[in-house]
Scaffold this active site. Structure first.
Site, PDB file in Angstrom:
ATOM      1  N   TYR A 128     -40.213  58.592-126.538  1.00  0.00           N
ATOM      2  CA  TYR A 128     -41.354  59.477-126.765  1.00  0.00           C
ATOM      3  C   TYR A 128     -41.960  59.162-128.123  1.00  0.00           C
ATOM      4  O   TYR A 128     -41.243  59.090-129.127  1.00  0.00           O
ATOM      5  CB  TYR A 128     -40.910  60.950-126.733  1.00  0.00           C
ATOM      6  CG  TYR A 128     -42.051  61.913-126.977  1.00  0.00           C
ATOM      7  CD1 TYR A 128     -43.047  62.101-126.026  1.00  0.00           C
ATOM      8  CD2 TYR A 128     -42.138  62.635-128.172  1.00  0.00           C
ATOM      9  CE1 TYR A 128     -44.105  62.980-126.252  1.00  0.00           C
ATOM     10  CE2 TYR A 128     -43.188  63.513-128.398  1.00  0.00           C
ATOM     11  CZ  TYR A 128     -44.166  63.683-127.437  1.00  0.00           C
ATOM     12  OH  TYR A 128     -45.210  64.563-127.662  1.00  0.00           O
ATOM     13  N   ASP A 132     -39.830  53.902-134.566  1.00  0.00           N
ATOM     14  CA  ASP A 132     -40.320  55.279-134.608  1.00  0.00           C
ATOM     15  C   ASP A 132     -39.166  56.154-135.098  1.00  0.00           C
ATOM     16  O   ASP A 132     -38.291  56.538-134.336  1.00  0.00           O
ATOM     17  CB  ASP A 132     -40.812  55.719-133.220  1.00  0.00           C
ATOM     18  CG  ASP A 132     -41.383  57.132-133.248  1.00  0.00           C
ATOM     19  OD1 ASP A 132     -41.298  57.788-134.308  1.00  0.00           O
ATOM     20  OD2 ASP A 132     -41.914  57.573-132.210  1.00  0.00           O
ATOM     21  N   LYS A 155     -41.734  64.961-138.983  1.00  0.00           N
ATOM     22  CA  LYS A 155     -40.699  65.992-138.981  1.00  0.00           C
ATOM     23  C   LYS A 155     -40.101  66.246-140.380  1.00  0.00           C
ATOM     24  O   LYS A 155     -40.742  66.891-141.187  1.00  0.00           O
ATOM     25  CB  LYS A 155     -39.660  65.681-137.902  1.00  0.00           C
ATOM     26  CG  LYS A 155     -40.361  65.712-136.527  1.00  0.00           C
ATOM     27  CD  LYS A 155     -39.489  65.716-135.304  1.00  0.00           C
ATOM     28  CE  LYS A 155     -40.356  66.006-134.077  1.00  0.00           C
ATOM     29  NZ  LYS A 155     -40.318  65.006-133.027  1.00  0.00           N
TER      30      LYS A 155
HETATM   31  C1  LIG Z   1     -41.688  64.469-132.352  1.00  0.00           C
HETATM   32  C2  LIG Z   1     -41.857  63.007-132.180  1.00  0.00           C
HETATM   33  C3  LIG Z   1     -43.124  62.391-132.242  1.00  0.00           C
HETATM   34  C4  LIG Z   1     -44.390  63.191-132.330  1.00  0.00           C
HETATM   35  O1  LIG Z   1     -44.499  63.921-133.503  1.00  0.00           O
HETATM   36  P1  LIG Z   1     -45.501  65.176-133.547  1.00  0.00           P
HETATM   37  O2  LIG Z   1     -45.468  65.613-134.980  1.00  0.00           O
HETATM   38  O3  LIG Z   1     -44.964  66.181-132.584  1.00  0.00           O
HETATM   39  O4  LIG Z   1     -46.841  64.686-133.131  1.00  0.00           O
HETATM   40  C5  LIG Z   1     -43.183  61.012-132.218  1.00  0.00           C
HETATM   41  N1  LIG Z   1     -42.075  60.265-132.094  1.00  0.00           N
HETATM   42  C6  LIG Z   1     -40.848  60.819-132.015  1.00  0.00           C
HETATM   43  C7  LIG Z   1     -39.641  59.940-131.905  1.00  0.00           C
HETATM   44  C8  LIG Z   1     -40.707  62.206-132.016  1.00  0.00           C
HETATM   45  O5  LIG Z   1     -39.497  62.756-131.877  1.00  0.00           O
END
Ligand SMILES: *Cc1c(COP(=O)(O)O)cnc(C)c1O
Length: 413
Positions: free
Chosen positions: A125, A216, A244
């Site tokens: 994701y 990521d 985050k």
């Molecule tokens: C949460 C998340 C995102 C997206 O971040 P948002 O601040 O919700 O847009 C992208 N990549 C990973 C791995 C995530 O866990």
């Protein structure tokens, strides 16, 4: 509001609880119920709720205004701090969400290489933008997994299974790809760790095929250890995305990488990226305060809590003779309602999601807030205590007994 919520995962069946306040490891709903929180805002709150250092930093910033549309010193401070911990990020750009970070990193990779195709991992994701909303399927088929995403937006997105470097190698030989975007530890199908040499093999294969490697680390950055998964596994990506924890619980995204690549980003270069709220002073203050509290000793302690909780869960399940998988690393954990360990997305699909849904509901009855979906990760924070964990295990014993109608009085719980 569609589904009554502002983000789909919050739509707990039959209805979500509404939170009134939170502090440390605790969260209270509007009916006065107390929960030990392992959802933790889905990842940002490694210090726990309402940490005084973050509160103070944000309050201090608010006194001076909160939005200027100009550079601020805190940007330099946080950039330098991130760069010290993530040396691969020679240059970086602040944005407002993880979604923006991955969208911008992918655009930068495409701009730098002049190639359109991107490769992602099945079940990975990377936020809610078109190019990464792809239904997992064979590497040859890319179908959008959301209505409203044009076929053209995903026709250049190829998928590969996690923990399988041969599949990646094959995909990169067939497709001249700009980048591979990958969560080095998967977090959005529940936590799935990379096997022994997988990440270093991924690095080798991407390099050989002149494909940029994007880690990521929106979840894993500042979560696994100070330098994220790239430090823990000793693998250096070309581009990294953070979010985050980097914003300390306020909206934040970061993308960065080598100077050569990042010089392509506007206004230095021709890859467009912009945002009204990018580098927001309040998020910068919260991020800086959070990172200033984190240190090696704190990670050792909190990762130790993760090891302890997983071990206690495994022991409990053994005692109850229930065969399901407990997985995670450091502060990330999940109970997978399937017998075999989960190595990739296909394995995760074998989980009995209805059992997890019931389990998490029974845990809420016991005063424990777990992520409501099987395919999310639960998080331990520095605010969690050994007592929290022990209570959680007693609650889990009750929840499993109810779930499997076990007529046993588990000794010791
Ligand atoms: C949460 C998340 C995102 C997206 O971040 P948002 O601040 O919700 O847009 C992208 N990549 C990973 C791995 C995530 O866990």
């Amino acid at each position: 509001m569609p589904g009554g919520v502002s983000s789909p995962v919050r739509a707990i069946d039959p209805y979500p609880f509404y939170v009134e306040k939170a502090s440390d490891s605790r969260i209270w709903d509007v009916d006065g119920n107390l929960y030990i929180d392992y959802c933790m805002g889905y990842g940002p709150l490694i210090l726990g709720h309402a940490h005084p250092a973050v509160y103070a930093a944000v309050a201090e910033q608010l006194k001076s205004g909160w939005d200027y549309g100009t550079p601020v010193k805190a940007e330099i401070d946080l950039a330098e701090r991130i760069q010290a911990d993530f040396p691969s990020m020679e240059m970086l750009r602040f944005v407002s969400t993880g979604t923006e970070a991955t969208m911008s990193a992918i655009r930068t990779a495409r701009g730098f290489t002049g190639k359109d195709t991107i490769v992602k991992v099945e079940g990975g994701y990377h936020g809610a933008h078109d190019a990464v909303l792809v239904k997992p399927g064979s590497a040859a088929i890319s179908a959008a997994s959301s209505l409203g995403v044009p076929a053209a937006a995903v026709e250049h997105t190829v998928q590969v299974p996690f923990n399988n470097v041969e599949a990646l190698s094959g995909a990169l030989e067939k497709n001249d790809a700009a980048c591979l975007i990958i969560e080095p530890v998967m977090g959005n199908i529940g936590p799935v760790v990379p096997e022994e040499t997988y990440l270093s093999d991924v690095r080798k294969v991407t390099e050989e095929n002149e494909t940029l490697l994007i880690f990521d680390e929106v979840i894993t950055g500042f979560r696994l250890c100070i330098g994220g998964a790239q430090c823990l596994y000793g693998v250096t990506p070309d581009l990294t995305t953070l979010g985050k924890i980097a914003g300390g619980g306020f909206p934040m995204g970061v993308f960065g990488g080598t100077r050569e690549i990042m010089e392509y980003v506007a206004p230095s270069g021709g890859v467009f990226n912009a945002g009204t709220f990018s580098g927001h002073p309040v998020s910068l203050a919260a991020g800086l305060a959070t990172l200033s509290v984190l240190n090696e000793e704190g990670y050792r302690r909190v990762n130790g809590l993760g090891d302890l909780l997983r071990r206690m869960l495994v022991d409990l399940l053994e005692e109850l003779d229930v065969r399901i998988a407990v997985q995670g690393i450091g502060t990330m954990f999940q109970v997978f309602f399937t017998e075999k360990p989960v190595r990739n997305y296909r394995d995760a699909l074998t989980c009995d999601t209805s059992l997890y849904k019931k389990f998490s509901a029974y845990m809420r009855d016991e005063g424990i807030f777990l992520a409501p979906s099987q395919y999310e990760t639960n998080f331990i924070s520095l605010a969690h205590s050994n007592e929290d964990l022990e209570y959680t295990i007693r609650a889990s014993a009750n929840a499993f007994e109810r779930l499997y109608s076990l007529d046993v009085d588990t000794p010791g719980y």
